[in-house]
Design an enzyme around this catalytic site. Structure first.
Site, short mmCIF file in Angstrom:
data_model
loop_
_atom_site.label_atom_id
_atom_site.label_comp_id
_atom_site.label_asym_id
_atom_site.label_seq_id
_atom_site.Cartn_x
_atom_site.Cartn_y
_atom_site.Cartn_z
N GLY A 56 -52.52 -61.10 43.23
CA GLY A 56 -51.11 -60.73 42.51
C GLY A 56 -51.56 -59.63 41.51
O GLY A 56 -50.73 -59.40 40.49
N THR B 108 -50.79 -56.42 41.74
CA THR B 108 -50.14 -55.53 41.72
C THR B 108 -48.92 -55.87 40.50
O THR B 108 -48.29 -54.98 39.84
CB THR B 108 -49.44 -55.19 43.01
OG1 THR B 108 -50.19 -54.54 43.74
CG2 THR B 108 -48.08 -54.15 42.85
N TRP B 109 -48.61 -57.34 40.74
CA TRP B 109 -47.43 -57.96 39.60
C TRP B 109 -48.22 -57.70 38.23
O TRP B 109 -47.65 -57.27 37.31
CB TRP B 109 -47.33 -59.21 40.09
CG TRP B 109 -46.25 -59.44 41.17
CD1 TRP B 109 -46.78 -59.30 42.27
CD2 TRP B 109 -44.93 -59.57 41.09
NE1 TRP B 109 -45.63 -59.81 43.35
CE2 TRP B 109 -44.58 -59.73 42.40
CE3 TRP B 109 -44.23 -59.56 40.10
CZ2 TRP B 109 -43.24 -60.03 42.75
CZ3 TRP B 109 -42.72 -59.72 40.60
CH2 TRP B 109 -42.47 -59.94 41.71
N SER C 93 -53.25 -63.82 53.00
CA SER C 93 -52.40 -62.76 52.40
C SER C 93 -53.09 -61.39 53.02
O SER C 93 -52.75 -60.40 53.37
CB SER C 93 -52.10 -62.74 51.13
OG SER C 93 -51.56 -61.58 50.51
N ARG D 25 -57.15 -66.23 42.45
CA ARG D 25 -56.07 -66.84 43.17
C ARG D 25 -56.96 -67.87 44.17
O ARG D 25 -57.91 -67.49 44.25
CB ARG D 25 -55.31 -66.03 44.02
CG ARG D 25 -54.26 -66.29 45.01
CD ARG D 25 -53.56 -65.56 45.69
NE ARG D 25 -52.48 -65.67 46.48
CZ ARG D 25 -51.78 -65.19 47.37
NH1 ARG D 25 -52.03 -63.87 47.67
NH2 ARG D 25 -50.78 -65.78 47.91
N HIS E 249 -60.52 -53.28 42.24
CA HIS E 249 -61.06 -54.37 43.13
C HIS E 249 -62.17 -54.56 43.35
O HIS E 249 -62.86 -55.48 44.10
CB HIS E 249 -60.33 -54.41 44.62
CG HIS E 249 -58.77 -54.75 44.60
ND1 HIS E 249 -58.11 -55.66 43.78
CD2 HIS E 249 -57.81 -53.92 45.13
CE1 HIS E 249 -56.91 -55.57 43.93
NE2 HIS E 249 -56.57 -54.59 44.75
#
Length: 193
Positions: free
Chosen positions: A65, A67-68, A162, A154, A132
């Site tokens: 998540g 990018t959000w 994903s 996550r 990352h």
């Protein structure tokens, strides 16, 4: 100090087959992180990079998540300037190691982005930076300068599913989810291809 090792054995052959590329990934230590060989050109430079107290770092494993979150963090840090937010996200909150991750991708969009480390180093403060990479591969000064750091986590099961679909879509990875998941569970899921 960073060290780089060529992958060997069944896992290396499986990864090369899945990504349809010989020696597609190398092991970077500390951390046993799997990255494209291009990272070897950037690793020491990233570790030595200047960190500013005004920096805001968004750090996560891929497909969590980020990018959000990077968009929310940038918008909050820029007083919800939605007009400025129309600028490509990679220029506003660059993924630090993108040049290494996309080394095998072709196209004008990569030429337009240039070198991701150059981009981060040349940004005016406050910088919003995404990565990352694991803590041990990030700039050494993060420990002493103490910029703002937003860490995202996550559920690993969701992230693995994903990540599998992302690798198929973006990197044209071949292979079954079972193969991907097996590598992931062995710790080879730290692949940032």
């Amino acid at each position: 100090e960073l060290s780089y090792a060529r992958l060997e054995g069944d896992d290396a052959r499986k990864l090369d087959r899945m990504f349809n590329r010989q020696m597609c990934l190398i092991e970077v230590n500390p951390g046993r992180l799997l990255l494209p060989p291009k990272y070897e050109e950037l690793g020491d430079r990233i570790r030595a990079m200047e960190v500013r107290t005004s920096d805001v770092w968004v750090i996560s494993y891929p497909r969590t998540g980020s990018t959000w979150v990077q968009e929310m963090v940038w918008c909050i840090g820029n007083d919800l300037d939605f007009e400025k937010a129309k600028t490509l996200q990679q220029f506003r909150t660059p993924l630090l190691e993108l040049t290494a991750l996309m080394a095998h991708d072709d196209g004008e969009w990569m030429d337009e982005l240039g070198n991701s480390v150059d981009l981060v180093e040349s940004m005016q403060s406050p910088r919003f930076i995404k990565s990352h990479l694991i803590w041990e591969l990030l700039p050494v000064e993060i420990d002493t300068v103490k910029p703002k750091v937003v860490y995202i986590a996550r559920n690993p099961k969701d992230m693995c599913v994903s990540y599998y679909h992302y690798c198929k879509l973006v990197h044209n990875m071949k292979g079954s989810f079972e193969d991907f998941c097996e590598l992931f569970l062995k710790g080879r899921g730290k692949t940032l291809s």
